[in-house]
Design a protein around this motif. Sequence first.
Motif, PDB file in Angstrom:
ATOM      1  N   PHE A 152      41.648  41.368  36.771  1.00  0.00           N
ATOM      2  CA  PHE A 152      42.265  42.880  37.357  1.00  0.00           C
ATOM      3  C   PHE A 152      41.136  43.394  38.280  1.00  0.00           C
ATOM      4  N   LEU A 153      41.602  43.760  39.528  1.00  0.00           N
ATOM      5  CA  LEU A 153      40.550  44.150  40.449  1.00  0.00           C
ATOM      6  C   LEU A 153      40.648  45.734  40.705  1.00  0.00           C
ATOM      7  N   GLY A 154      39.704  46.324  40.983  1.00  0.00           N
ATOM      8  CA  GLY A 154      39.977  47.684  41.294  1.00  0.00           C
ATOM      9  C   GLY A 154      39.494  48.690  40.492  1.00  0.00           C
ATOM     10  N   VAL A 208      36.574  36.943  40.715  1.00  0.00           N
ATOM     11  CA  VAL A 208      37.935  36.016  40.818  1.00  0.00           C
ATOM     12  C   VAL A 208      37.568  34.701  40.837  1.00  0.00           C
ATOM     13  N   LYS A 209      36.104  34.310  40.767  1.00  0.00           N
ATOM     14  CA  LYS A 209      36.251  32.757  40.563  1.00  0.00           C
ATOM     15  C   LYS A 209      36.788  32.240  39.277  1.00  0.00           C
ATOM     16  N   GLY A 210      37.549  31.073  39.599  1.00  0.00           N
ATOM     17  CA  GLY A 210      38.264  30.185  38.594  1.00  0.00           C
ATOM     18  C   GLY A 210      39.633  30.969  37.922  1.00  0.00           C
ATOM     19  N   CYS A 211      39.863  31.996  38.811  1.00  0.00           N
ATOM     20  CA  CYS A 211      41.035  32.869  37.849  1.00  0.00           C
ATOM     21  C   CYS A 211      42.454  32.583  38.206  1.00  0.00           C
ATOM     22  N   ASP A 212      43.271  32.341  37.525  1.00  0.00           N
ATOM     23  CA  ASP A 212      44.802  31.815  37.661  1.00  0.00           C
ATOM     24  C   ASP A 212      45.496  32.856  38.140  1.00  0.00           C
ATOM     25  N   VAL A 213      45.154  34.197  37.892  1.00  0.00           N
ATOM     26  CA  VAL A 213      45.972  35.315  38.100  1.00  0.00           C
ATOM     27  C   VAL A 213      45.270  36.434  39.052  1.00  0.00           C
ATOM     28  N   LEU A 214      45.292  37.160  40.032  1.00  0.00           N
ATOM     29  CA  LEU A 214      44.690  38.220  40.463  1.00  0.00           C
ATOM     30  C   LEU A 214      45.576  39.180  40.568  1.00  0.00           C
ATOM     31  N   TYR A 215      45.031  40.235  39.829  1.00  0.00           N
ATOM     32  CA  TYR A 215      46.148  41.482  39.859  1.00  0.00           C
ATOM     33  C   TYR A 215      45.467  42.625  40.349  1.00  0.00           C
ATOM     34  N   THR A 216      46.134  43.519  40.889  1.00  0.00           N
ATOM     35  CA  THR A 216      45.656  44.808  41.303  1.00  0.00           C
ATOM     36  C   THR A 216      46.681  46.015  41.127  1.00  0.00           C
ATOM     37  N   ASP A 217      46.096  47.126  41.397  1.00  0.00           N
ATOM     38  CA  ASP A 217      47.056  48.521  41.067  1.00  0.00           C
ATOM     39  C   ASP A 217      46.580  49.315  42.193  1.00  0.00           C
ATOM     40  N   VAL A 218      47.469  50.573  42.515  1.00  0.00           N
ATOM     41  CA  VAL A 218      46.863  51.422  43.466  1.00  0.00           C
ATOM     42  C   VAL A 218      45.467  51.879  43.189  1.00  0.00           C
ATOM     43  N   SER A 228      40.945  60.993  46.733  1.00  0.00           N
ATOM     44  CA  SER A 228      41.176  59.891  47.535  1.00  0.00           C
ATOM     45  C   SER A 228      40.530  59.118  48.437  1.00  0.00           C
ATOM     46  N   ALA A 229      39.597  59.887  49.158  1.00  0.00           N
ATOM     47  CA  ALA A 229      38.700  59.312  50.513  1.00  0.00           C
ATOM     48  C   ALA A 229      37.528  58.685  49.500  1.00  0.00           C
ATOM     49  N   ASP A 230      37.129  59.186  48.766  1.00  0.00           N
ATOM     50  CA  ASP A 230      35.915  58.549  47.619  1.00  0.00           C
ATOM     51  C   ASP A 230      36.328  57.221  47.102  1.00  0.00           C
ATOM     52  N   ARG A 231      37.713  57.189  46.624  1.00  0.00           N
ATOM     53  CA  ARG A 231      38.070  56.259  45.957  1.00  0.00           C
ATOM     54  C   ARG A 231      38.271  54.950  47.009  1.00  0.00           C
ATOM     55  N   ILE A 232      38.940  55.299  47.943  1.00  0.00           N
ATOM     56  CA  ILE A 232      39.228  54.110  49.065  1.00  0.00           C
ATOM     57  C   ILE A 232      37.931  53.650  49.426  1.00  0.00           C
ATOM     58  N   GLU A 233      36.911  54.380  49.701  1.00  0.00           N
ATOM     59  CA  GLU A 233      35.744  53.938  50.416  1.00  0.00           C
ATOM     60  C   GLU A 233      34.968  53.103  49.422  1.00  0.00           C
ATOM     61  N   THR A 234      34.766  53.448  48.233  1.00  0.00           N
ATOM     62  CA  THR A 234      34.223  52.747  47.121  1.00  0.00           C
ATOM     63  C   THR A 234      34.747  51.621  46.593  1.00  0.00           C
ATOM     64  N   LEU A 235      36.091  51.368  46.739  1.00  0.00           N
ATOM     65  CA  LEU A 235      36.888  50.340  46.291  1.00  0.00           C
ATOM     66  C   LEU A 235      37.331  49.341  47.333  1.00  0.00           C
ATOM     67  N   PRO A 259      53.708  50.893  42.964  1.00  0.00           N
ATOM     68  CA  PRO A 259      53.869  50.944  44.738  1.00  0.00           C
ATOM     69  C   PRO A 259      52.570  50.220  45.340  1.00  0.00           C
ATOM     70  N   ALA A 260      52.638  49.433  46.196  1.00  0.00           N
ATOM     71  CA  ALA A 260      51.656  48.918  46.941  1.00  0.00           C
ATOM     72  C   ALA A 260      51.335  49.705  48.288  1.00  0.00           C
ATOM     73  N   TYR A 261      50.216  49.754  48.374  1.00  0.00           N
ATOM     74  CA  TYR A 261      49.643  50.411  49.485  1.00  0.00           C
ATOM     75  C   TYR A 261      48.795  49.472  50.534  1.00  0.00           C
ATOM     76  N   ARG A 262      49.701  48.605  51.271  1.00  0.00           N
ATOM     77  CA  ARG A 262      49.218  47.663  52.141  1.00  0.00           C
ATOM     78  C   ARG A 262      48.096  48.113  53.172  1.00  0.00           C
ATOM     79  N   GLY A 263      46.997  47.306  53.006  1.00  0.00           N
ATOM     80  CA  GLY A 263      45.902  47.647  53.914  1.00  0.00           C
ATOM     81  C   GLY A 263      44.693  48.347  53.064  1.00  0.00           C
ATOM     82  N   LYS A 264      45.057  48.745  51.876  1.00  0.00           N
ATOM     83  CA  LYS A 264      43.959  49.179  50.745  1.00  0.00           C
ATOM     84  C   LYS A 264      43.942  48.186  49.814  1.00  0.00           C
TER      85      LYS A 264
END
Length: 301
Positions: A152-154, A208-218, A228-235, A259-264
């Motif tokens: 799980f990333l993010g 992510v090394k050796g992972c079978d599944v990469l999972y993310t959320d908003v 919002s601004a601080d989160r996006i910059e840090t993540l 929902p996916a925020y493409r580009g983030k």
Amino acid sequence: MKHLLSIEELTREQIEKIVDLAILLKKDRKASPQVLAGQQWALIFTKSSTRTRVSFEVGIRELGGQVMFLSGADIQLGRGEPIKDTARVLSRMIHGAVIRTFAQQDVVDFAKYGTIPTINALTDDEHPCQILADLQTIKERLGGWEGKRICFLGDGDCNVARSWIWASARLGFELVIGAPKAFQPQETFMSGVPAGTVRVVDDPVEAVKGCDVLYTDVWVSMGKEAESADRIETLRPWQINDTLLKQAKPDAIVMHCLPAYRGKEITDEVMEANADIIFDEAENRLHAQKAVIVEIVQQAS
């Protein structure tokens, strides 16, 4: 199983049974058991939703029930009238409640004081229905989760990440939470989780090394807009993109609860390359939630 309040409260056997039933229900929607015939269920949502509302409304109807939707403007869950009074009143009029709100305690109290099945459709603490659908997707795509490494990333301290942690604790698969230090699971939460359940990593490549599944959320969940601004910059370094994906297993799959925020949190290219999986995952909300309801109703009868 009288309610679904959290993954934490489920056993391994209950999770496996729900996932297997969801797969069966998906194979033939027209043959859905009419376990809710003559019943009226309520969706009580103080948080807005697309997938959750549609999947529950359709699912309840496919199981033979009727459904009403109550928004935050219709019912002040946890504000004004006490939860315990709301639960007692509604229990005399409806047969089940699906609640999507902020505080986990509101759902817990509703189930405690009411006399009807109560399902957590999302709180700030957990998102059990999403993880059950995710597990269904992984079983369909990879044959199961045994021996698999899921990353799980993010924002590793969000409700989805917490439910993933409990799923790992119950099912025993390897879980990696990849997150910067400011977004790692809080010690107060992790103190209640069995030791060795999860590995927390603060480097995205290592995660992510050796992972079978990469999972993310908003990255900016409802109620976090001011950050919002601080989160996006840090993540930003934790975005799932082609470069990061190459560090995982060659056949790794990518999942997103939407929902996916493409580009983030994910690039458009990776999203499209994994669209079949991600939208199967979205559809599986319907089937997993139907399985939850069937399990609850059958055990109550």
